[in-house]
Scaffold this motif. Structure first.
Motif, PDB file in Angstrom:
ATOM      1  N   LYS A 122     -18.202  -2.676  15.934  1.00  0.00           N
ATOM      2  CA  LYS A 122     -17.156  -3.300  15.112  1.00  0.00           C
ATOM      3  C   LYS A 122     -16.245  -4.161  15.986  1.00  0.00           C
ATOM      4  O   LYS A 122     -16.165  -3.953  17.183  1.00  0.00           O
ATOM      5  N   TRP A 123     -15.526  -5.070  15.367  1.00  0.00           N
ATOM      6  CA  TRP A 123     -14.567  -5.959  16.024  1.00  0.00           C
ATOM      7  C   TRP A 123     -15.250  -6.990  16.916  1.00  0.00           C
ATOM      8  O   TRP A 123     -14.623  -7.578  17.792  1.00  0.00           O
TER       9      TRP A 123
ATOM     10  N   PHE B 190       0.817  -1.212   0.000  1.00  0.00           N
ATOM     11  CA  PHE B 190       0.000   0.000   0.000  1.00  0.00           C
ATOM     12  C   PHE B 190       0.851   1.262   0.000  1.00  0.00           C
ATOM     13  O   PHE B 190       1.885   1.331   0.666  1.00  0.00           O
TER      14      PHE B 190
ATOM     15  N   ASN C  31       0.933   5.166   1.259  1.00  0.00           N
ATOM     16  CA  ASN C  31       0.504   5.757   2.530  1.00  0.00           C
ATOM     17  C   ASN C  31      -0.776   6.572   2.318  1.00  0.00           C
ATOM     18  O   ASN C  31      -0.732   7.766   2.022  1.00  0.00           O
TER      19      ASN C  31
ATOM     20  N   ASP D  24     -10.442   1.910  10.009  1.00  0.00           N
ATOM     21  CA  ASP D  24      -9.849   2.500  11.208  1.00  0.00           C
ATOM     22  C   ASP D  24      -8.475   3.088  10.944  1.00  0.00           C
ATOM     23  O   ASP D  24      -8.059   4.030  11.598  1.00  0.00           O
ATOM     24  N   VAL D  25      -7.790   2.474  10.012  1.00  0.00           N
ATOM     25  CA  VAL D  25      -6.408   2.872   9.772  1.00  0.00           C
ATOM     26  C   VAL D  25      -6.346   4.237   9.103  1.00  0.00           C
ATOM     27  O   VAL D  25      -5.539   5.088   9.460  1.00  0.00           O
ATOM     28  N   TRP D  26      -7.214   4.425   8.121  1.00  0.00           N
ATOM     29  CA  TRP D  26      -7.095   5.635   7.313  1.00  0.00           C
ATOM     30  C   TRP D  26      -8.121   6.691   7.659  1.00  0.00           C
ATOM     31  O   TRP D  26      -7.970   7.847   7.270  1.00  0.00           O
TER      32      TRP D  26
ATOM     33  N   ALA E 258     -15.404  -8.644   8.756  1.00  0.00           N
ATOM     34  CA  ALA E 258     -14.520  -8.351   9.887  1.00  0.00           C
ATOM     35  C   ALA E 258     -13.074  -8.145   9.449  1.00  0.00           C
ATOM     36  O   ALA E 258     -12.267  -7.593  10.189  1.00  0.00           O
ATOM     37  N   ARG E 259     -12.766  -8.602   8.250  1.00  0.00           N
ATOM     38  CA  ARG E 259     -11.464  -8.219   7.678  1.00  0.00           C
ATOM     39  C   ARG E 259     -11.566  -6.814   7.077  1.00  0.00           C
ATOM     40  O   ARG E 259     -10.761  -5.938   7.371  1.00  0.00           O
TER      41      ARG E 259
ATOM     42  N   ASN F 120      -2.672   7.698   4.349  1.00  0.00           N
ATOM     43  CA  ASN F 120      -2.830   8.784   5.329  1.00  0.00           C
ATOM     44  C   ASN F 120      -2.347  10.125   4.783  1.00  0.00           C
ATOM     45  O   ASN F 120      -2.607  11.155   5.391  1.00  0.00           O
TER      46      ASN F 120
ATOM     47  N   ALA G  25      -9.651  -9.521   1.696  1.00  0.00           N
ATOM     48  CA  ALA G  25     -10.191  -8.647   2.741  1.00  0.00           C
ATOM     49  C   ALA G  25     -11.715  -8.596   2.722  1.00  0.00           C
ATOM     50  O   ALA G  25     -12.341  -8.359   3.753  1.00  0.00           O
TER      51      ALA G  25
ATOM     52  N   LEU H  86     -11.205  -3.459   8.947  1.00  0.00           N
ATOM     53  CA  LEU H  86      -9.956  -3.039   9.591  1.00  0.00           C
ATOM     54  C   LEU H  86      -9.333  -1.832   8.910  1.00  0.00           C
ATOM     55  O   LEU H  86      -8.747  -0.968   9.565  1.00  0.00           O
ATOM     56  N   TYR H  87      -9.446  -1.772   7.589  1.00  0.00           N
ATOM     57  CA  TYR H  87      -8.810  -0.665   6.883  1.00  0.00           C
ATOM     58  C   TYR H  87      -9.442   0.683   7.237  1.00  0.00           C
ATOM     59  O   TYR H  87      -8.768   1.707   7.204  1.00  0.00           O
TER      60      TYR H  87
END
Lengths: 536, 536
Positions: A443-444, A322, A324, A352-354, A345-346, A326, A340, A349-350
Motif C-alpha cells: 500500500k501507499w 465523520f 469517531n 489504516d485509520v480505523w 490510493a485514496r 474508533n 475517495a 487511507l481510511y
C-alpha cells in the motif's frame, strides 16, 4: 412450557420471517394463541441454528403496556446464556424473539413485572442450519466480513431508503428486482422521508405533529419485519437505518426527546435482533441531524449494543464529517465519499485509520438528476466500485434515475434502470472467484493492485486506456521462476480474455519482481480494463 | 524565599535556556548556589510570561535521589495554580522549572519528602513577553495551530533524529543551518540511533548492556536541554521524540521495563516542560516498536499529559499502522505517508477522520539513497509540500543526501544539500501571506484549491503542465460581480507573476461561479505552477 405459549405465524398479521419460522410452526401444530386450551406440549419443537424462535404470550392491556410492562427471557443451552428482551405487539400480545447461536437443546424462562408473564419456561431443539442459512455476518480478518459459519461475505450493497413505506405492489416489485440483482445488502430507513410519498402507517400512534411518543404502532413494525424477513429469504442483509435527517420538521422523528430515542432503539432491537440478516446503521448523514450531538449517538450506540444479544454489525453514515469510528461499538466504517473511491490510493487511507472494514455505502448515484450526487454515469459508478475493491474496501451501489412518475430506486425502490447493476454483477462474480479477500499489496505505492501476494492479483486501470502494462509486481510472496497466467478483463463489456502463455518473474530490485525478459502485457487500449494475474 | 534558592545559570553546567533565563539571573545577582550565605533577597526577580523560571535547591545526595526524593512546587498567581514537578540534576542539586502562563505576580511553595526541600517559598513577577516570545504553540481552528498570543503558527518542519548526539562543532553547524533555513519545527529523538555515530553520553549511568535504569545521567539531559533552548532562541519548535525503534538491541532503550519508561517520561517532562518550544512526539514509527503495545502508549501518553502542566502538543508517528489519533490525549496527527500527499484529495481524507491538525511529518526524503523512502527528487518533495497544504494540512521536509562522510541531514544534521529547502522557504513565504489558514473549499470535489471562499485561493497544478485554467471557483463566499486578481506562481523557479486586469465572476451552476465571459487563465505550460487568486 406455559400453555399459552405459541409461535409467531400462528396468529394474526405477524409476518413469516423465514423458512425457519415456518418449520417451527409446523412442529408446534395447534399451539396457537387463539386456542391456548388446545395446546399440546410438543416434545421438543425444532428450529435451526441462526433461525428464528418466538415466544408469544398474552399479557396486560391496561395502562401503557409499552412502558408499564417489562418482559424478557433468558435462554440457555448449558454453556451459553442469552438474555432477550420482549416487546408489546398490541392487542394484549407480548413477544420474545430468539436466534439460537448454537445447535442443540435450549431452554428459557421469562422475567416480567407482570404476574401473567413471569416465570414461563420452555425448551426446544435448534437443528443444524439449512444450506442457505450461513448465520449472521460479522467482521473477519480485520477489514472484511464473514457469515457465522465462516463463509466469506463480501458486501455488494445498494440503497433504497423508503422502499418499505410504499404500497405492497411496489414493495413486491422491489423484492423481485432485488432477487434478480447482484446486491446482497440493502440500506433502508425505519423512518419515512419527508420528501418521498409514504403509506399512512407510522411508527407511533397519532398524526404528524400529534404523535403519542409513549407508545408504538405495532402495525408499522410488523410491516417492517415482513420486509426484513423477505430480504433474509433472498440472502440479502438489511442495513437498518435507525435515524436520518430527511424529516425537516414534517414528522419530527429526527428530533424526538432522548428518552423516546432510547425507547425506540430498544423496541426496534427487541423486535429485529433475532433476524439474522439485520445490521444496525445508527444514522444516515448523522452530522446533518442538527438536534443530535456525537454524545447522543454514543449513548444510542451503547443502547443498541446492550439491547442486541447477537452483536449484529453496527455503523454510522456521514454527511460531511465523520463520527469517531474508533469507538468500540462501531464494527465497521460506513462512509459517504465518492471522491475517495475515484482512486484506490485514496480509498485505502481510511483502512489504516480505523483498522476496521470500510464500506463506502454512498459514493454518488448513477442518475439523471441535476444534483452532482445524483448524476454519475454508469461507467463512473462501476469505476468507483472497482477502485474501492482494489483498496481492500467495499463500495455500495445507488441509483437516482427519476422516471416519469418521479420514482427513483434510491427512494421508493421498484425497478433498476441503470447500466451499472449488470456490471456490478460481473464485478461480484469476478471478485468472488478470488481465493481470498482482496488486500492492497505494498500500500501507499500506487501499484493499483490488490490480491494475495505471490498467488493472485487484480490490477485495475480505471479510465486509463494504456496499450501495455509492464509486468511488474511488488515483492510480497514472490520468488524467481514463479509463473503466472493473465486474463484481460473488460469490466464494462463484461468479458474475460485469457492471454496465451505464462509470465515468469525474476527479481527486479529491492521492492519488485518483473517478467524475466521484461515482457509487457498487451492491453486493448480501452478504458475500464482490469488484469487478473494468477500463479500457475 | 529560602536562602539557598538560586537561578539556573548561576551554577555549573546548566545551560542558559533562553534570554528569559538570563534576565532572571541578572535580577538575582549573587544568588548563586555556591554562595548561599551571600544571598540577598531580591524584591521581585523579573522574568517574562512564557519565559523560563527555575528554582534550584540543595538536597539529599544519599541513597538514590532519582527515586527516593519527591519534589514539586505549586505556583500560583491568585487565579491559576500550576503544580510543577522537580527533578534531581546530580551533585546534590534539585531543580523545579516553571513557564509562567500569565503576566503578573507569582508565588510558590515546594513540596517534598526531604526536610531540606520542603516548604520553600518565593515570589516573582512575570513581565510582558518580549516581541519574539509568542508563547507555546497549541491547536487553533480545529485543523491548525497558533502561538499562545494568538499569532498563527504554520508548521514547516524538518527532521534530524540524532543531531543532539553529535560533537559540539557539528551541533553548531546544524544550528547555523537551521537559522538560515525556512524550518520552524525540528523532529529530534531523545535516544540515540543504533546506526548513527553517537557521543558516548547516555541517558542512564552505565554502559550498553549494563545500564542502571534506576538513575538518570544529568549530563545527557543538560546537553539535550541546551539544544532545545538554542532552538527556542531561533524560533524553532522542538518536536521531541520520546521513543523510537532504531535501537535493534544495541542500547535497549526501546524495550525498557514499563516502570522505567514511566519514570523516564516523567523525568523528561519535569526537565523540559518549562521550555515553551517543546512538543511531545510519543514515538517515531511506534508500530515498529515490537516491545510495546498500543495500550503501553496509551499509558505513556497519559503520563505525559499529567506530567506536563502546560499541555504542550502531543502526537505519535506511525510506520505502517496508525495509532488511534482520536484519543483525547493526542492533539494532532503526526503522519508518515508519502502517497497521501501526492494528491491533495488524498491528504484531505485524514482531516475528516480525526478533526485535528494533520502534520505529514514524514513523506519521503529528498535523497540519493537506493531505498525508495530516501530517493525523492527535490521537485517531488516540494510537490508533496504544496499538495498537503492545499489539503489544509502540513508537510514536513526531510533530507537523505549522503555525503562522502556518510552523513545525512536526517541523521546527524550538519548542512542541507538539497534543492527543496529554498523552494520550501518560498512556499512558506507565499502561504504565510495568506489572510488565514488554508482550508480546502468544497472538499471531495477535486478542485485542487484551498483558501478562504470568496476572498483568497491557491490553486496548485502539481506535475501537470496545462496551457490554460478555466476560471471556475466553488460557490462558497462568491456573488455575481466580484472581481479577482490572479498571480501565476512558479513554485520551483520561485517567481510570482501578476496577471494584468481582473476576473469578474458570475454564477455558472448550482455549485460554481465562472469568469463572466468564460475567460480562462493562461498558464506557462510547465509543471509546478500555482495560482493565487485574490478578491480586489
Amino acid at each position: 412450557m406455559p400453555d399459552h405459549a405459541y409461535w409467531c405465524d400462528a396468529i394474526g398479521n405477524t409476518p413469516v420471517p423465514h423458512r425457519i419460522t415456518r418449520r417451527a410452526a409446523v412442529a408446534l401444530g395447534a399451539a396457537a394463541l387463539s386456542t391456548p386450551s388446545a395446546f399440546s406440549r410438543p416434545s421438543r419443537p425444532v428450529i435451526e441454528r441462526w433461525g428464528f424462535y418466538e415466544i408469544a404470550l398474552k399479557g396486560p392491556q391496561g395502562g401503557n403496556p409499552f412502558i408499564d410492562t417489562s418482559l424478557s427471557a433468558v435462554f440457555e443451552n448449558g454453556s451459553t446464556t442469552v438474555d432477550a428482551a420482549g416487546f408489546y405487539d398490541g392487542g394484549g400480545v407480548y413477544r420474545i424473539r430468539f436466534m439460537p447461536p448454537a445447535q442443540g437443546g435450549w431452554r428459557y424462562r421469562t422475567r416480567s413485572n407482570a404476574p401473567t408473564l413471569v416465570g414461563k419456561t420452555g425448551k426446544f431443539e435448534a437443528a443444524a442450519p439449512a444450506s442457505d442459512n450461513l448465520g449472521p455476518v460479522a467482521v473477519a480478518d480485520t477489514f472484511h466480513f464473514a457469515y457465522a459459519d465462516g463463509t466469506p461475505y463480501r458486501p455488494v450493497g445498494t440503497t433504497s431508503y423508503a422502499w418499505t413505506h410504499q404500497p405492497d405492489a411496489l414493495c413486491e416489485r422491489t423484492l423481485k428486482t432485488l432477487a434478480a440483482s447482484p446486491f446482497n445488502k440493502l440500506r433502508m430507513a425505519v423512518f419515512p422521508n419527508e420528501d418521498v410519498a409514504t403509506l399512512p402507517v407510522y411508527p407511533f400512534p397519532g398524526t404528524p405533529g400529534g404523535w403519542d411518543f409513549t407508545r408504538f404502532n405495532p402495525a408499522f413494525f410488523q410491516r417492517l419485519e415482513n420486509k426484513i424477513a423477505r430480504l433474509c429469504n433472498l440472502g440479502i442483509e438489511a442495513d437498518v437505518i435507525l435515524f436520518h435527517p430527511y424529516d425537516h420538521g414534517k414528522w419530527g422523528f429526527d428530533s424526538m426527546p432522548p428518552e423516546v430515542d432510547g425507547r425506540y432503539v430498544r423496541y426496534v432491537a427487541a423486535r429485529l435482533a433475532a433476524y439474522r440478516n439485520v445490521w444496525w446503521s445508527m444514522a444516515n448523514e448523522f452530522d446533518a441531524m442538527k438536534a443530535k450531538t456525537d454524545a447522543d449517538f454514543d449513548r444510542l450506540f451503547q443502547i443498541v449494543q446492550s439491547s442486541d444479544p447477537y452483536s449484529h454489525l453496527r455503523s454510522i453514515h456521514n454527511f460531511r464529517r465523520f463520527y469517531n469510528n474508533n469507538q468500540p461499538w462501531v464494527t465497521h466504517a460506513s462512509i459517504q465519499n465518492g471522491s475517495a473511491v475515484e482512486d484506490d490510493a485514496r480509498a485505502v487511507l481510511y483502512r489504516d485509520v480505523w483498522r476496521k472494514p470500510v464500506v463506502f455505502d454512498e459514493v454518488g448515484y448513477e442518475g439523471n438528476l441535476a444534483k452532482r450526487w445524483g448524476s454519475l454515469s454508469g461507467e463512473e459508478l462501476v469505476r468507483r466500485t472497482w477502485e474501492g475493491a482494489i483498496a481492500g474496501s467495499y463500495v455500495g451501489h445507488g441509483e437516482a434515475i427519476e422516471d416519469s412518475a418521479h420514482h427513483m430506486w434510491v427512494a421508493e425502490g421498484g425497478v433498476l434502470k441503470g447500466a451499472s447493476p449488470a456490471r456490478i454483477a460481473f464485478f461480484r462474480k469476478v471478485t468472488e472467484q478470488a481465493p481470498g479477500p482482496l488486500e492492497p499489496i505494498d500500500k501507499w505505492q500506487d501499484w493499483h493492485l490488490a490480491g494475495i501476494g505471490g498467488e493472485y492479483y487484480l490490477r485495475y486501470f480505471g479510465g486509463d486506456a494504456p496499450q501495455q502494462w509492464p509486468f511488474v509486481l511488488p515483492r510480497l510472496g514472490l520468488a524467481d521462476g514463479q509463473q503466472f497466467a493473465v486474463d484481460v478483463i473488460d469490466t464494462w463489456a463484461m468479458t474475460v480474455t485469457p492471454l496465451a502463455g505464462t509470465f515468469t518473474v525474476k527479481r527486479r530490485d529491492a521492492y519488485s519482481f518483473a517478467e524475466q525478459n521484461g515482457r509487457a502485457v498487451n492491453l486493448p487500449g480501452k478504458p475500464w480494463i482490469a488484469l487478473r494475474i494468477r500463479r500457475v
